[in-house]
Write an enzyme that holds these catalytic residues in place. Structure first.
Site, short mmCIF file in Angstrom:
data_model
loop_
_atom_site.label_atom_id
_atom_site.label_comp_id
_atom_site.label_asym_id
_atom_site.label_seq_id
_atom_site.Cartn_x
_atom_site.Cartn_y
_atom_site.Cartn_z
N GLY A 13 -11.42 -8.63 -28.23
CA GLY A 13 -10.16 -8.46 -28.97
C GLY A 13 -10.30 -8.98 -30.38
N LEU A 16 -5.39 -11.38 -34.23
CA LEU A 16 -5.31 -12.72 -34.80
C LEU A 16 -5.94 -13.78 -33.91
CD1 LEU A 16 -1.75 -12.88 -36.41
CD2 LEU A 16 -3.96 -12.82 -37.57
N SER A 253 11.84 -4.35 -37.94
CA SER A 253 11.65 -5.78 -37.75
C SER A 253 12.95 -6.57 -37.70
CB SER A 253 10.79 -6.33 -38.90
OG SER A 253 10.72 -7.74 -38.86
N ARG A 294 16.46 -11.91 -29.08
CA ARG A 294 16.25 -10.50 -28.79
C ARG A 294 16.80 -10.07 -27.44
NH1 ARG A 294 10.12 -10.09 -31.37
NH2 ARG A 294 10.82 -10.38 -33.52
N HIS A 361 8.73 -4.17 -26.23
CA HIS A 361 8.05 -4.66 -27.43
C HIS A 361 6.92 -5.65 -27.14
CE1 HIS A 361 7.54 -6.03 -31.54
NE2 HIS A 361 7.91 -7.26 -31.24
N ARG A 395 10.74 -14.67 -25.97
CA ARG A 395 10.07 -15.16 -27.18
C ARG A 395 11.00 -15.10 -28.38
NH1 ARG A 395 7.83 -12.71 -31.36
NH2 ARG A 395 7.53 -10.65 -30.38
#
Length: 609
Positions: A13, A16, A253, A294, A361, A395
């Site tokens: 991977g 980041l 976003s 969210r 998402h 999250r």
């Protein structure tokens, strides 16, 4: 004196987390073989638009690391390991300073001070950002650092290679992987001292989502079949603001809401009967308004469209409005988002309200890891979205880039320490590597020669529709039972797939068929985890059924959801693979929630300690 051999770590991977782990391993004197579906600069981390959370307090709000800690635990409905979260939020300001030194062009105020914006579930401005391309800027900065080590011979990149499975030695320790070149279709076994998976989320299990098509969860399912625990898989984040599309859903976003965007629908005023804009998040949750987390915003939008019959229909939409904000300000803070919406819809959000609806998402769940990112299989580690560690049941926006980068700073040095610990057992023999390779070659050849009546892409579409129907914003036990039944039928139908490309060069169809089987198994994991958790917590909202199996409503006609059940379910869901039945086996594990006492989660009022 003979030179000691360098420890080699395989990192799967190139987002980041994978790049951060690679950089840290090289800084510690190790070498890395870095595998990626795509060029690392195209990894899905670059799609994160809004920002990265850290307590920098440049706005004079007296923000604190403890407040960030509490917001994260509270936002995750108290299901995250609190010591792990504490480590992450304490490291966040240092990570921002590190990225700043690397040259990330964070947006600043006219005085040159680091600018911050609001994000959902947080009253203080805490989100650092680089316009609306934060993920891309962070990814490019880490890519530069890894290229530095690549030039020095410490990193070997395998771009356009797909991870297939891990290889264990006689002691059951992971000491290598099998991977496939996506161009030549060559399948090769690679040895290593330690393997780190940083393969991202499983969004494509739901078909259309905001994630890239490479985010299919196949690598996670592969190690699940080899004995890795999966944890909290039922917690799938639905992002409230996306552009639904026939091919995929495109993220708008949370930065839009953070910069003053307002969500509304048309309604008849209940007192005057006149048509008006109803800013329903501001009415329902006065303390946070459009900045609710969210899961809360998604359920509210779904309720307004589906249950109340407001908003637009066929398909459902509500408005996300930026048109009242100064155009120059929007261009400076949200330019990339405005451009994306304009490109795909043909209208500028600076001129007209955007039409949006929730979409799958992110996955809060993933591979179970301890606080040092070891899985339950020795020699296998996991970090980034593919692990379960930092977000609990929901999250907070802008904690994803933080958890990805932070987890890489933990997994990388720990992989090197483990490689030097003397606890690895025997290295893989040539015979063991060749046996693992031949097993994968035989599997791929069998798929290439499949000649049944079923179409793989049609099966994938059906699976996505089933998952959205039964396991998305609202869930109930009868629907989840039906979902499991239908997924098992799809798994049987997979055996009768026919492929049109029987060749052995760049055969992406055969690779997709292999991935699809893993996606079906992962869908079963998500569904079984949701079925067994009889409560509502964070993104997992379960409706109460009456004795006849009908959804219960209260006196106002509102659906009745199960309450949060801390006594039974303040535990981590653990899912294991049964190789005989291929079905997920669910159990529960205690975790540390000693630092912040659980309390009711209510965004209609200001958060209280």
């Amino acid at each position: 004196m003979a030179k000691a051999p360098e420890n080699k770590i395989i990192v799967v991977g190139g987002g980041l987390s994978g790049l951060m782990a690679t950089m840290k391993i090289c800084e510690g004197g190790g070498k890395v073989d870095l595998f990626s579906y795509c060029p690392v600069k195209r990894s899905h981390s670059l799609c994160a638009q809004g920002g990265i959370n850290a307590c920098m307090d440049t706005k004079g709000e007296h923000d604190s690391i403890y407040e960030h800690f509490d917001d994260t635990v509270y936002g995750g409905d108290f299901l995250a390991d609190q010591l792990a979260v504490k480590g992450m939020v304490e490291a966040a300001p240092k990570l921002i300073k590190m990225f700043d030194r690397m040259g990330v062009p964070f947006t600043r105020t006219s005085e040159g001070v680091l600018d911050l914006r609001n994000f959902g579930g947080q009253k203080n401005k805490r989100t650092c950002f680089a316009g609306s391309t934060t993920g891309q800027q962070l990814l490019y900065a880490l890519d530069e650092q890894v290229r530095h080590w690549e030039v020095k011979g410490k990193v070997t990149k395998y771009e356009f290679w797909e991870f297939i499975k891990v290889i264990k030695n006689k002691q059951g320790v992971v000491r290598g992987i099998v991977a496939q070149n996506m161009n030549s279709n060559e399948i090769v076994a690679f040895p290593a001292d330690v393997v780190i998976l940083a393969t991202g989320g499983p969004g494509m299990v739901f078909g259309r989502c905001t994630a890239s098509t490479i985010c299919n969860g196949s690598a996670v399912t592969s190690v699940y079949k080899d004995g890795a625990h999966l944890a909290n898989p039922e917690f799938i984040q639905i992002h409230p603001t996306a552009i639904p599309g026939p091919d995929k859903n495109r993220l708008m976003s949370e930065a839009c809401r953070g910069e003053g965007g307002r969500v509304w629908v048309w309604r008849d005023n209940p007192e005057t009967g006149e048509k008006e804009r109803w800013y329903f998040l501001e009415d329902m949750y006065p303390a946070y308004g459009n900045l609710v987390p969210r899961d809360v915003a998604s359920r509210a939008i779904y309720k307004v469209c589906v249950h109340m019959g407001l908003g637009m229909h066929e398909p459902n939409r509500v408005y996300l409005d930026l048109s009242h904000i100064d155009r120059d300000y929007l261009e400076r803070k949200l330019g990339g988002i405005l451009e994306m919406y304009t490109d795909f819809v043909g209208k500028s959000p600076a001129d007209v309200p955007m039409e949006i609806f929730p979409s799958v998402h992110y996955s809060m769940g993933g591979i179970w890891v301890d606080r040092l990112h070891h899985t339950n299989i020795p020699g296998l580690m996991a970090s980034g979205e593919c692990d379960y560690q930092y977000h609990g049941a929901n999250r907070l926006g802008a904690n994803s880039l933080l958890s990805a980068t932070y987890s890489g700073t933990v997994s990388g040095p720990e992989a090197l320490r483990w490689a030097r610990s003397g606890e690895l057992g025997d290295p893989l023999t040539e015979a063991e590597m060749e046996a693992a390779r031949k097993e994968c070659v035989a599997e791929f050849d069998k798929i290439r020669n499949m000649n049944g009546p079923e179409n793989a892409h049609k099966l994938h579409h059906e699976m996505g529709e089933i998952m959205y129907k039964y396991v998305s914003i609202e869930r109930d036990n009868i629907g989840l039972d039906q979902c499991l039944k239908e997924l098992k039928e799809i798994l049987k139908r997979w055996d009768n797939i026919g492929v049109t490309d029987h060749g052995n060069w760049a055969n992406q169809e055969a690779m997709f068929v292999r991935q699809l089987r893993n996606m079906i198994l992962y869908a079963m994991v998500v569904t079984k985890g949701a079925r067994c958790r009889d409560e509502s917590r964070g993104a997992h909202a379960k409706i109460v059924l009456d004795a006849n199996g009908n959804r219960q409503t209260d006196e106002q006609g509102e659906l009745v959801f199960m309450g949060r059940d801390d006594e039974r379910f303040m535990k981590t869901t653990i899912v294991d693979y049964d190789p005989k039945t291929e079905e997920p086996q669910v159990s529960y594990m205690e975790f540390d929630h000693s630092l912040i006492k659980p309390r009711a989660r209510n965004y209609a009022v200001a958060k209280k300690e």
